[in-house]
Structures are given as structure tokens and as C-alpha cells.
Scaffold this active site. Structure first.
Site, PDB file in Angstrom:
ATOM      1  CG  ASP A 185     -36.004  32.595  11.743  1.00 27.30           C
ATOM      2  OD1 ASP A 185     -37.220  32.723  11.513  1.00 27.30           O
ATOM      3  OD2 ASP A 185     -35.403  33.249  12.616  1.00 27.30           O
ATOM      4  CE  LYS A 212     -35.312  35.822  15.508  1.00 27.50           C
ATOM      5  NZ  LYS A 212     -35.276  35.771  14.025  1.00 27.50           N
TER       6      LYS A 212
END
Length: 280
Positions: free
Chosen positions: A110, A73
Site C-alpha cells: 500500500d 492486516k
């Protein structure tokens, strides 16, 4: 009619990922019968080469996007042409969309996924909150809380270094963060909203400390489920939001970004995820 594009999830380890199940369920529901979604084992060292070689894979000219899990990420950010404000805020990209002109666009689903999962369970705003843990997911939790929490967020962590990191994230995200030692984590459970971002088993010992009048627990784990803490919380009558809720809501946003179709089929994706977990 569909335009037959490809997408995939990358990470290491990746064999356990439910993303293919969720995205394929969405494609079926949306009538994208010639779209494909796969998984690839890719670590940080291999990521630049993988991205460079996408065109050489079958269907290489038809890539719509990528889902990224740990440990990619942050590693992907220097390899992108543009990164959204949301992803920049937490230095974490979990979604790459390929523009028509070939540019790689990074985003983070997210954070809005957390907000949507909580909203679905009736949590719109809270006066204060507690976060268990201080890893990458904890920074996303702080970013989500920046949108819904009016007061202080207390982060329970294991080291002074982690405590300093969480306070820094709070300053960056505009959240009032105080830190406390992990040995006092049972105190977190009296907060109106508790977000547990710790690895499997880490918070199990807290199950015995769930208060009689529990608020809302958001436990980001989904396998194994329920966790000991989530089970004890539900027994006390508290509201529980689970990792599958987060996974589905962030995947819904990914599908919308990659396909351009809105709304993505939340119910079908959740049902597919629940069925997959039941089989495992």
C-alpha cells in the site's frame, strides 16, 4: 511455460474485492495461464486456521501468496516468519508471499503503491500535506508522505485519542504531524496535497469547500466513484488521484512479489479494474 501456482485475497467482507479481477488480468497478460487467484471470506478469528489448512485446499502445495484486506492486516503479523521493514513501520501487512522453503513472508505494498500512484500523476514532492481521517489507511498515508513531503502533515481527526495516535505514528515514521479537529476539515483543502482516507460519505460535506485553486486530492475510495469531494475537486481544475489508482499500483507490486515477473502489466490491470467498476 507456467508453474501453475495459486493466490487469493482474504478479508471480511470480501465479495466486493477487485483484487481477483486485477490479478487474473495480470496472469493473462503474463502468460501464466494455469495460475489461479480466488477470494475467501476470512475474519480475524478464522485466519490462523485458514493459514494452517492451506495445504488441504485444492492445489495446496502450490500457493504463491495472499493479498490481505481488512480486518487482517495486523492480525496476520504474529502468524508470519518474517515481516518487511515497510510493513513493520505501520504494523500492517497486506501481502504474504510463500517462500520455496515454506516460510511466510509479510510485506506492505500500500505504501509504495501510494507513492507510485502520486508519481504517475506528477506528484513527486510536496512542501506540506493534509490527511483526512486517522485509521489504518491514514498510517500508510503518513508512511508514504515520509518519502515525499518536506514539511508538516496536518491530520484532521474526530477524537483526542485518534489525534494522539496520529502524532505517535508521525514520530515513529519521521513525519512532522500536527492534528486538528474534524470540524475544521475544510481548512485541509488548501494544502498542496490532500489525502482522504475516510469511509464512503464521510467527506461529502467538504465538497462545497473546495478552493478555487485546488492542488492534488488523493481519495482512497474507488466505489462509488467519483466521490462528491473528488467530483467537486475535478470541477475546480485540481488533480485527482483515486482509489483505483492505489488499488492497481499496490496490486502491481503484489503480482511482482508473488510471480517474480517484472514489470507487472499496469495498463492491462487498470483496464480490467475500470471495466469491472463500470459493470457494477
Amino acid at each position: 511455460m507456467s508453474d501453475g501456482k495459486r493466490a487469493a485475497v482474504l478479508g471480511s467482507p470480501i465479495a466486493h474485492s477487485l483484487s481477483p479481477v486485477l490479478h487474473r488480468a495480470a496472469y493473462a497478460e503474463l502468460g501464466l495461464t494455469d495460475w489461479a487467484y480466488d477470494r475467501f471470506e476470512v475474519d480475524e478469528a478464522a485466519l490462523p486456521g485458514f493459514l494452517a489448512g492451506l495445504a488441504e485446499l485444492p492445489g495446496g502445495g502450490r500457493w504463491a501468496g495472499l493479498s490481505l484486506t481488512m480486518p487482517l492486516k495486523r492480525a496476520v503479523i504474529p502468524l508470519l516468519d518474517e515481516v518487511s521493514d515497510t510493513a513493520s513501520a505501520v504494523e500492517a501487512v497486506n501481502t504474504v508471499v510463500f517462500a520455496e522453503d515454506g516460510r511466510r513472508l509479510g510485506d506492505n505494498t500500500d505504501i509504495p503503491g501510494m507513492v507510485a500512484a502520486l508519481r504517475e500523476r506528477g506528484v513527486g514532492r510536496v512542501g506540506s500535506a493534509a490527511v483526512l481521517g486517522a485509521g489504518a489507511t491514514a498510517s500508510s498515508a503518513l508512511a508514504a508522505l515520509a518519502q515525499i513531503c518536506d514539511g508538516t502533515v496536518t491530520a484532521y481527526v474526530r477524537s483526542d485519542t485518534r489525534a494522539a495516535q496520529m502524532r505517535q505514528w508521525g514520530e515513529r515514521l519521521g513525519v512532522a504531524v500536527r492534528t486538528a479537529a474534524w470540524k475544521d476539515a475544510a481548512e485541509a483543502l488548501s494544502a498542496p496535497l490532500v489525502i482522504s482516507t475516510t469511509p464512503a460519505g464521510t467527506a461529502d460535506a467538504l465538497a462545497a469547500a473546495v478552493p478555487e485553486r485546488a492542488g492534488t486530492l488523493f481519495d482512497v475510495l474507488y466505489d462509488p466513484w467519483p466521490t462528491a469531494l473528488a467530483s467537486a475537486w475535478a470541477t475546480r481544475g485540481g488533480a485527482v488521484v483515486g482509489g483505483l489508482d492505489l488499488l492497481v499500483h499496490q496490486a502491481v507490486l503484489q503480482v511482482e512479489l508473488m510471480t517474480g515477473r517484472k514489470p507487472a502489466p499496469l495498463a492491462a490491470m487498470r483496464a480490467a479494474g475500470e471495466a469491472a467498476l463500470h459493470r457494477s
